[in-house]
Design an enzyme around this catalytic site. Structure first.
Site, PDB file in Angstrom:
ATOM      1  N   ASN A   1      -2.338  -8.682   0.247  1.00 52.09           N
ATOM      2  CA  ASN A   1      -3.193  -9.451  -0.677  1.00 52.09           C
ATOM      3  C   ASN A   1      -3.628  -8.591  -1.872  1.00 52.09           C
ATOM      4  OD1 ASN A   1      -5.008  -7.723   0.489  1.00 52.09           O
ATOM      5  ND2 ASN A   1      -6.565  -9.274   0.931  1.00 52.09           N
TER       6      ASN A   1
ATOM      7  N   LYS B   1     -11.146  -0.077  13.326  1.00 53.89           N
ATOM      8  CA  LYS B   1      -9.922   0.430  13.943  1.00 53.89           C
ATOM      9  C   LYS B   1     -10.069   0.546  15.458  1.00 53.89           C
ATOM     10  CE  LYS B   1      -7.212   1.052  10.362  1.00 53.89           C
ATOM     11  NZ  LYS B   1      -5.904   0.398  10.232  1.00 53.89           N
TER      12      LYS B   1
ATOM     13  N   TYR C   1     -14.986   1.254   8.863  1.00 51.60           N
ATOM     14  CA  TYR C   1     -13.572   1.620   9.070  1.00 51.60           C
ATOM     15  C   TYR C   1     -13.347   2.050  10.515  1.00 51.60           C
ATOM     16  CZ  TYR C   1      -9.077   3.973   8.053  1.00 51.60           C
ATOM     17  OH  TYR C   1      -7.759   4.380   8.027  1.00 51.60           O
TER      18      TYR C   1
ATOM     19  N   GLY D   1      -3.722  -2.293  -2.515  1.00 53.75           N
ATOM     20  CA  GLY D   1      -2.333  -1.957  -2.844  1.00 53.75           C
ATOM     21  C   GLY D   1      -1.954  -2.485  -4.223  1.00 53.75           C
TER      22      GLY D   1
ATOM     23  N   GLY E   1       0.820  -1.209   0.000  1.00 51.76           N
ATOM     24  CA  GLY E   1       0.000   0.000   0.000  1.00 51.76           C
ATOM     25  C   GLY E   1       0.851   1.255   0.000  1.00 51.76           C
ATOM     26  N   PHE E   2       0.190   2.386   0.067  1.00 51.87           N
ATOM     27  CA  PHE E   2       0.855   3.689   0.043  1.00 51.87           C
ATOM     28  C   PHE E   2       1.811   3.836   1.239  1.00 51.87           C
ATOM     29  CE2 PHE E   2      -0.171   8.061   1.868  1.00 51.87           C
ATOM     30  CZ  PHE E   2       0.948   8.672   1.321  1.00 51.87           C
ATOM     31  N   VAL E   3       1.305   3.789   2.451  1.00 54.14           N
ATOM     32  CA  VAL E   3       2.153   3.990   3.635  1.00 54.14           C
ATOM     33  C   VAL E   3       3.085   2.795   3.842  1.00 54.14           C
ATOM     34  CG1 VAL E   3       2.170   4.302   6.145  1.00 54.14           C
ATOM     35  CG2 VAL E   3       0.451   5.482   4.773  1.00 54.14           C
TER      36      VAL E   3
ATOM     37  N   THR F   1      -2.609  11.695   5.496  1.00 50.67           N
ATOM     38  CA  THR F   1      -1.237  11.665   4.988  1.00 50.67           C
ATOM     39  C   THR F   1      -1.273  11.540   3.464  1.00 50.67           C
ATOM     40  OG1 THR F   1      -0.465  10.682   7.046  1.00 50.67           O
ATOM     41  CG2 THR F   1       0.935  10.365   5.117  1.00 50.67           C
TER      42      THR F   1
ATOM     43  N   ARG G   1      -9.314   9.827  -2.412  1.00 49.75           N
ATOM     44  CA  ARG G   1      -8.920  10.747  -1.348  1.00 49.75           C
ATOM     45  C   ARG G   1      -8.638  12.120  -1.951  1.00 49.75           C
ATOM     46  NH1 ARG G   1      -5.235   6.834   2.510  1.00 49.75           N
ATOM     47  NH2 ARG G   1      -4.675   5.814   0.580  1.00 49.75           N
TER      48      ARG G   1
HETATM   49  P1  NAD Z   1      -3.574   1.550   1.237  1.00 47.76           P
HETATM   50  O1  NAD Z   1      -4.934   1.113   0.830  1.00 47.76           O
HETATM   51  O2  NAD Z   1      -2.688   2.188   0.217  1.00 47.76           O
HETATM   52  O3  NAD Z   1      -2.750   0.350   1.859  1.00 47.76           O
HETATM   53  C1  NAD Z   1      -3.358  -0.671   2.615  1.00 47.76           C
HETATM   54  C2  NAD Z   1      -2.751  -2.003   2.196  1.00 47.76           C
HETATM   55  O4  NAD Z   1      -3.345  -3.063   2.976  1.00 47.76           O
HETATM   56  C3  NAD Z   1      -3.010  -2.347   0.723  1.00 47.76           C
HETATM   57  O5  NAD Z   1      -1.803  -2.681   0.075  1.00 47.76           O
HETATM   58  C4  NAD Z   1      -3.974  -3.522   0.786  1.00 47.76           C
HETATM   59  O6  NAD Z   1      -3.864  -4.379  -0.332  1.00 47.76           O
HETATM   60  C5  NAD Z   1      -3.551  -4.180   2.093  1.00 47.76           C
HETATM   61  N1  NAD Z   1      -4.580  -5.048   2.662  1.00 47.76           N
HETATM   62  C6  NAD Z   1      -5.888  -4.763   2.884  1.00 47.76           C
HETATM   63  N2  NAD Z   1      -6.511  -5.847   3.407  1.00 47.76           N
HETATM   64  C7  NAD Z   1      -5.568  -6.823   3.519  1.00 47.76           C
HETATM   65  C8  NAD Z   1      -5.601  -8.166   3.985  1.00 47.76           C
HETATM   66  N3  NAD Z   1      -6.722  -8.732   4.446  1.00 47.76           N
HETATM   67  N4  NAD Z   1      -4.451  -8.881   3.966  1.00 47.76           N
HETATM   68  C9  NAD Z   1      -3.297  -8.318   3.513  1.00 47.76           C
HETATM   69  N5  NAD Z   1      -3.204  -7.055   3.056  1.00 47.76           N
HETATM   70  C10 NAD Z   1      -4.340  -6.325   3.063  1.00 47.76           C
HETATM   71  O7  NAD Z   1      -3.760   2.528   2.490  1.00 47.76           O
HETATM   72  P2  NAD Z   1      -2.682   3.438   3.243  1.00 47.76           P
HETATM   73  O8  NAD Z   1      -3.071   4.838   3.090  1.00 47.76           O
HETATM   74  O9  NAD Z   1      -1.321   3.016   2.865  1.00 47.76           O
HETATM   75  O10 NAD Z   1      -2.959   3.032   4.758  1.00 47.76           O
HETATM   76  C11 NAD Z   1      -2.081   2.166   5.450  1.00 47.76           C
HETATM   77  C12 NAD Z   1      -2.508   2.061   6.907  1.00 47.76           C
HETATM   78  O11 NAD Z   1      -2.455   3.354   7.526  1.00 47.76           O
HETATM   79  C13 NAD Z   1      -3.939   1.545   7.093  1.00 47.76           C
HETATM   80  O12 NAD Z   1      -3.980   0.711   8.231  1.00 47.76           O
HETATM   81  C14 NAD Z   1      -4.736   2.813   7.342  1.00 47.76           C
HETATM   82  O13 NAD Z   1      -5.882   2.553   8.111  1.00 47.76           O
HETATM   83  C15 NAD Z   1      -3.733   3.680   8.075  1.00 47.76           C
HETATM   84  N6  NAD Z   1      -4.023   5.119   7.910  1.00 47.76           N
HETATM   85  C16 NAD Z   1      -3.661   5.778   6.769  1.00 47.76           C
HETATM   86  C17 NAD Z   1      -3.972   7.134   6.631  1.00 47.76           C
HETATM   87  C18 NAD Z   1      -3.577   7.923   5.408  1.00 47.76           C
HETATM   88  O14 NAD Z   1      -3.848   9.136   5.361  1.00 47.76           O
HETATM   89  N7  NAD Z   1      -2.921   7.347   4.418  1.00 47.76           N
HETATM   90  C19 NAD Z   1      -4.668   7.788   7.647  1.00 47.76           C
HETATM   91  C20 NAD Z   1      -5.044   7.081   8.769  1.00 47.76           C
HETATM   92  C21 NAD Z   1      -4.697   5.751   8.900  1.00 47.76           C
HETATM   93  N1  UDP Z   2     -13.192  15.776  -0.495  1.00 44.08           N
HETATM   94  C1  UDP Z   2     -13.638  16.703  -1.421  1.00 44.08           C
HETATM   95  N2  UDP Z   2     -13.567  16.372  -2.752  1.00 44.08           N
HETATM   96  C2  UDP Z   2     -13.054  15.188  -3.188  1.00 44.08           C
HETATM   97  C3  UDP Z   2     -12.593  14.248  -2.229  1.00 44.08           C
HETATM   98  C4  UDP Z   2     -12.690  14.578  -0.878  1.00 44.08           C
HETATM   99  O1  UDP Z   2     -14.100  17.800  -1.079  1.00 44.08           O
HETATM  100  O2  UDP Z   2     -13.023  14.958  -4.421  1.00 44.08           O
HETATM  101  C5  UDP Z   2     -13.259  16.150   0.944  1.00 44.08           C
HETATM  102  C6  UDP Z   2     -13.972  15.109   1.821  1.00 44.08           C
HETATM  103  O3  UDP Z   2     -15.362  15.353   1.829  1.00 44.08           O
HETATM  104  C7  UDP Z   2     -13.322  15.381   3.168  1.00 44.08           C
HETATM  105  C8  UDP Z   2     -11.893  15.825   2.812  1.00 44.08           C
HETATM  106  O4  UDP Z   2     -11.938  16.215   1.442  1.00 44.08           O
HETATM  107  O5  UDP Z   2     -13.974  16.432   3.832  1.00 44.08           O
HETATM  108  C9  UDP Z   2     -10.867  14.715   2.973  1.00 44.08           C
HETATM  109  O6  UDP Z   2     -11.356  13.575   2.303  1.00 44.08           O
HETATM  110  P1  UDP Z   2     -10.518  12.233   2.143  1.00 44.08           P
HETATM  111  O7  UDP Z   2     -11.379  11.271   1.389  1.00 44.08           O
HETATM  112  O8  UDP Z   2      -9.172  12.525   1.578  1.00 44.08           O
HETATM  113  O9  UDP Z   2     -10.231  11.696   3.614  1.00 44.08           O
HETATM  114  P2  UDP Z   2     -11.034  11.753   4.999  1.00 44.08           P
HETATM  115  O10 UDP Z   2     -10.349  12.787   5.784  1.00 44.08           O
HETATM  116  O11 UDP Z   2     -12.477  12.094   4.772  1.00 44.08           O
HETATM  117  O12 UDP Z   2     -10.847  10.384   5.525  1.00 44.08           O
END
Ligand code: NAD
Ligand code: UDP
Length: 312
Positions: free
Chosen positions: A32, A149, A145, A36, A10-12, A175, A186
């Site tokens: 899986n 969590k 979600y 990602g 995934g991204f992070v 992020t 997003r």
């Molecule tokens: P993402 O969707 O890019 O990455 C999530 C990864 O988890 C993907 O590669 C996906 O294939 C994998 N995955 C999902 N279900 C799975 C399973 N059952 N088995 C194995 N792999 C599985 O999302 P992200 O933005 O990289 O987020 C990563 C983590 O950080 C998540 O736990 C998310 O809740 C948390 N998080 C991210 C943000 C953000 O802004 N990016 C904010 C808050 C929390």
């Molecule tokens: N948002 C928006 N236009 C878009 C996508 C998102 O105005 O095309 C807004 C969404 O309603 C939220 C904020 O941007 O208020 C951040 O949305 P995002 O889906 O990135 O993450 P969230 O913080 O809601 O988990």
């Protein structure tokens, strides 16, 4: 250290693997590909300290050999993704988290959970501090979600209290950065995609809701410090620079030099009205705070999406 990372494609997760390898660790990556992509890890194909296993962590699995730390990052994270996969999201936060905790317990390893600011729901306390219990709709569309969590956090604390696992919990705020999916819905990729195409930028609601955006290298630094720490209660990781979504749309339009108009679309149900992390705890116990200015981070992200468009 030998570290198992779930959600590595995934991204992070992919950036976290890069950081672990740069620190000299060995990584076993699980994913899986639900949300990602293999492309996020392609550059590690020849790295001898990196091993990828295609694995759904809600299903039984085992890891041979010693493990020093377990980072549980698997979960859809974009509202578009978790609304499409609500059951998978609940399963990975509950069953998947439990399997990763069992792995940490079996191997006597440290454990990191990537939780979220969504645990605060539509917060009534601003900025959000870790001691706030949140305002979550347990049956709304985002509950798959948020509650997943919150359950994951509760399970993590139970494994610490009952089994003595050295757990840590990061509450991550919005992020952004390279390797986000352009179409994951997003706000950062959505606005950048629209701006780069010269299409209207879709602001949901009146755009007065606020968010605070953290660049991914800052987040990953906080995650790394937290995983190595002895703090058992949740720690917020995010950038406290808060702005309205409408301001943010204008910012991205100016940064990309786009001439897109800004249009307004309906606000999704339960969209949090304001979000900003109080990062005093991370500053105090981890010596951490974000260092990448918003403009720099957004420029790097735009460059990534521009390069993708050239390749495609
Ligand atoms: P993402 O969707 O890019 O990455 C999530 C990864 O988890 C993907 O590669 C996906 O294939 C994998 N995955 C999902 N279900 C799975 C399973 N059952 N088995 C194995 N792999 C599985 O999302 P992200 O933005 O990289 O987020 C990563 C983590 O950080 C998540 O736990 C998310 O809740 C948390 N998080 C991210 C943000 C953000 O802004 N990016 C904010 C808050 C929390
Ligand atoms: N948002 C928006 N236009 C878009 C996508 C998102 O105005 O095309 C807004 C969404 O309603 C939220 C904020 O941007 O208020 C951040 O949305 P995002 O889906 O990135 O993450 P969230 O913080 O809601 O988990």
């Amino acid at each position: 250290m030998r570290i198992v990372v779930s959600g590595a494609a995934g991204f992070v997760g992919s950036h976290f693997c890069d950081r672990l390898l740069a620190e000299g660790h060995t990584v076993v990556a699980l994913d899986n590909y639900l949300t990602g992509r293999p492309r996020n890890l392609e550059h590690l194909g020849r790295e001898p300290r990196f091993q990828f296993v295609e694995q759904d962590i809600t299903l039984p699995f085992s890891i041979d050999g010693d493990v020093d730390a377990v980072a549980n990052m698997a979960s859809p994270a974009s509202p578009k993704d978790y609304l499409e996969f609500p059951v998978e999201t609940l399963d990975v936060g509950s069953i998947g988290t439990r399997r990763m905790l069992d792995l940490a317990r079996e191997k006597n390893a440290r454990f990191l959970l990537t939780s979220t600011s969504e645990c605060y729901g539509d917060p009534l306390v601003h900025p959000q501090v870790e001691t706030y219990w949140g305002n979550v709709n347990p049956v709304g569309p985002r509950s798959c979600y948020d509650e997943s969590k919150r359950f994951a956090e509760a399970m993590t604390m139970a494994y610490h209290r009952k089994h003595g696992v050295r757990t840590t919990i990061a509450r991550i705020f919005n992020t952004y950065g390279p390797r986000m999916k352009l179409d994951d819905g997003r706000v950062v990729p959505a606005f950048m995609d629209q701006a780069l195409r010269g299409e209207p930028m879709t602001v949901f609601g009146d755009g007065k809701q606020t968010r605070s955006f953290c660049y991914v290298s800052d987040l990953v630094d906080g995650l790394y410090r937290l995983m190595m720490s002895d703090e058992r209660y949740p720690v917020n990781l995010g950038n406290p620079l808060e702005m309205t979504v409408l301001e943010f749309a204008g910012y991205i339009r100016d940064l990309t030099g786009a001439s897109s108009e800004i249009i307004f679309q309906p606000l999704p149900q339960d969209d949090p009205k304001q979000r900003k992390p109080d990062i005093t705890k991370a500053q105090t116990i981890l010596g951490w705070e974000p260092v990448v200015p918003l403009e720099d981070g957004l420029r790097r992200t735009v460059e990534y999406f521009r390069a993708l468009a050239t390749v495609a």
